[in-house]
Design an enzyme around this catalytic site. Structure first.
Site, PDB file in Angstrom:
ATOM      1  N   GLY A  63       0.834  -1.210   0.000  1.00 19.77           N
ATOM      2  CA  GLY A  63       0.000   0.000   0.000  1.00 19.77           C
ATOM      3  C   GLY A  63       0.861   1.249   0.000  1.00 19.77           C
ATOM      4  N   ASN A  64       0.272   2.374   0.326  1.00 24.40           N
ATOM      5  CA  ASN A  64       1.052   3.611   0.428  1.00 24.40           C
ATOM      6  C   ASN A  64       0.469   4.491   1.530  1.00 24.40           C
ATOM      7  OD1 ASN A  64      -0.997   5.465  -0.811  1.00 24.40           O
ATOM      8  ND2 ASN A  64      -0.690   4.074  -2.539  1.00 24.40           N
ATOM      9  N   TYR A  65       1.110   5.620   1.782  1.00 22.49           N
ATOM     10  CA  TYR A  65       0.744   6.449   2.938  1.00 22.49           C
ATOM     11  C   TYR A  65      -0.426   7.405   2.703  1.00 22.49           C
ATOM     12  CZ  TYR A  65       5.125   4.931   5.084  1.00 22.49           C
ATOM     13  OH  TYR A  65       6.121   4.186   5.628  1.00 22.49           O
ATOM     14  N   SER A  66      -1.092   7.317   1.562  1.00 20.86           N
ATOM     15  CA  SER A  66      -2.179   8.271   1.296  1.00 20.86           C
ATOM     16  C   SER A  66      -3.277   8.161   2.366  1.00 20.86           C
ATOM     17  CB  SER A  66      -2.779   7.992  -0.088  1.00 20.86           C
ATOM     18  OG  SER A  66      -3.965   8.711  -0.237  1.00 20.86           O
ATOM     19  N   ALA A 106      -4.242   7.573  -4.713  1.00 22.57           N
ATOM     20  CA  ALA A 106      -2.867   7.135  -4.959  1.00 22.57           C
ATOM     21  C   ALA A 106      -2.935   5.623  -5.221  1.00 22.57           C
ATOM     22  CB  ALA A 106      -2.000   7.437  -3.744  1.00 22.57           C
TER      23      ALA A 106
END
Ligand code: CTP
Length: 367
Positions: A174-177, A242
């Site tokens: 995943g990502n930090y969005s 994102a």
């Protein structure tokens, strides 16, 4: 509807309620269970616009001084919404310096005064002081709401947040969005009258405005399916999510154990580019806005994305700028359109940035 004690001499609350099919208030009411009498506060908070028509010289002076001796005045002082007034009185009362001073005080406080036209007055005299014609008042109210809601009747799609690509039932890529930017855009669009579908990846946020329908998804494939299901009927699509560019080729149904010693690798395959797929289907009446999050060669990369994804404009979020990007409450953006024209904005809260983006779209699409 609210009637002052003097207005009741002209028309009874029952007559007005029957003819208008609306509830008429003329006094403070008490809640029998709690003993509270706050209906003026509730009305003041509930209204989108307060129109006082006709307004007498007496009520006009109370508005200017802030006197609070009846239900109308208590509601006015509690009102959070804009106020519009249509004065009605005899010509000399209207032209009196005291009345004119009161009118200028109210104008300075951003109260919209619908100027009295000249004509026959109740006294039989003729001059300035009549209430503006009801049709004109109706048009002023309509104009107020059109300005406030320029996107009324428009349908918008917004994506927000990250996507999670499952490795196994407990792990993901995943990502930090956080979803803050997309959620803020959805709110601003809805406030301006649009009907919004918000497709969000995993985010702790929830929409506030009743015109936002949220569809929660996890992966890029789910996000694509949700967007494609509504895209053809949308006027505006804003892709602030994102999206993970890759996903594990195989995701395990069971938790992957550590039994194997040594290295472990996950083969990643590309996710579809959702915005690109929508860009191919886009008709000339649809506006498609993308986001570009760049760490280097920001402008050049953002411009390339406009062409490769068939966008009408792109919002550039540069991580080269302090205070911009994931997790933080602020953002510093530039918007580049398909003619490569760049509009730069200051560092602002994400909520204000969302307003800039929505205003940009309105200026570009609504004449
Ligand atoms: N986007 C999308 N689907 C993807 C990847 C991105 O719809 N699989 C959208 C994003 O929501 C954003 C725009 O494409 O509006 C640009 O996203 P970004 O990650 O900056 O661009 P990429 O095309 O993924 O390019 P790169 O990661 O190489 O910078």
């Amino acid at each position: 509807m609210v009637l002052t004690p003097s207005a009741i001499d002209f028309v009874t609350p029952l007559t007005l309620a029957t003819l208008s099919k609306n509830r008429v208030y003329s006094d403070f009411t008490e809640d029998k269970d709690t003993g509270e009498w706050t209906n003026h506060v509730e009305l003041g908070l509930w209204g989108d616009l307060m129109l006082i028509a006709p307004i007498s010289a007496n009520t006009l002076s109370k508005l200017a001084s802030g006197a609070c001796d009846n239900f109308l005045m208590a509601t006015f002082l509690s009102a959070k919404c804009p106020v519009m007034i249509a004065p009605a009185m005899d010509l000399d009362m209207y032209s009196n310096a005291a009345t004119q001073d009161n009118i200028s005080i109210l104008k300075k406080r951003a109260i919209q005064v619908l100027d009295s036209p000249s004509g026959e007055l109740a006294s039989g005299l003729s001059g300035k002081g009549r209430m503006e014609e009801p049709e004109e008042i109706g048009m002023a109210v309509e104009e107020f709401f059109t300005k406030k809601e320029p996107l009324k009747g428009k349908i918008a799609l917004v994506t927000a947040g990250p996507t999670y690509e499952n490795i196994d039932p407990v792990r993901f890529i995943g990502n930090y969005s956080s979803g803050k930017m997309g959620f803020a855009i959805a709110e601003r669009l809805a406030e301006k009258g649009a009907q919004v579908t918000l497709v969000s990846g995993p985010s702790s946020l929830s929409p506030i405005h009743p015109n936002i329908k949220i569809i929660r998804v996890t992966s890029a494939l789910e996000m694509k399916a949700a967007c494609e299901a509504v895209f053809t009927s949308t006027h505006y699509t804003i892709m602030a999510a994102a999206v993970a560019d890759y996903r594990p080729e195989n995701s395990s149904d069971q938790k992957i154990k550590r039994e194997k010693k040594g290295e472990f690798s996950i083969n990643l395959i590309p996710n579809p580019d959702i915005i690109k797929a929508l860009g191919i289907k886009k008709s000339k009446d649809q506006f498609l806005l993308g986001f570009a999050l760049e760490t280097n060669n920001a402008l050049e990369n953002a411009k390339k994305k406009i062409d490769s994804k068939n966008l009408d404009a792109i919002v550039l979020n540069s991580l080269e700028d302090e205070g911009a990007g994931f997790g933080v409450d602020t953002n510093k953006i530039s918007i580049i359109d398909s003619d490569n024209k760049i509009t730069r904005f200051e560092l602002k809260s994400k909520s204000d940035v969302a307003l800039d983006i929505v205003d940009f779209i309105i200026t570009r699409t609504i004449t």
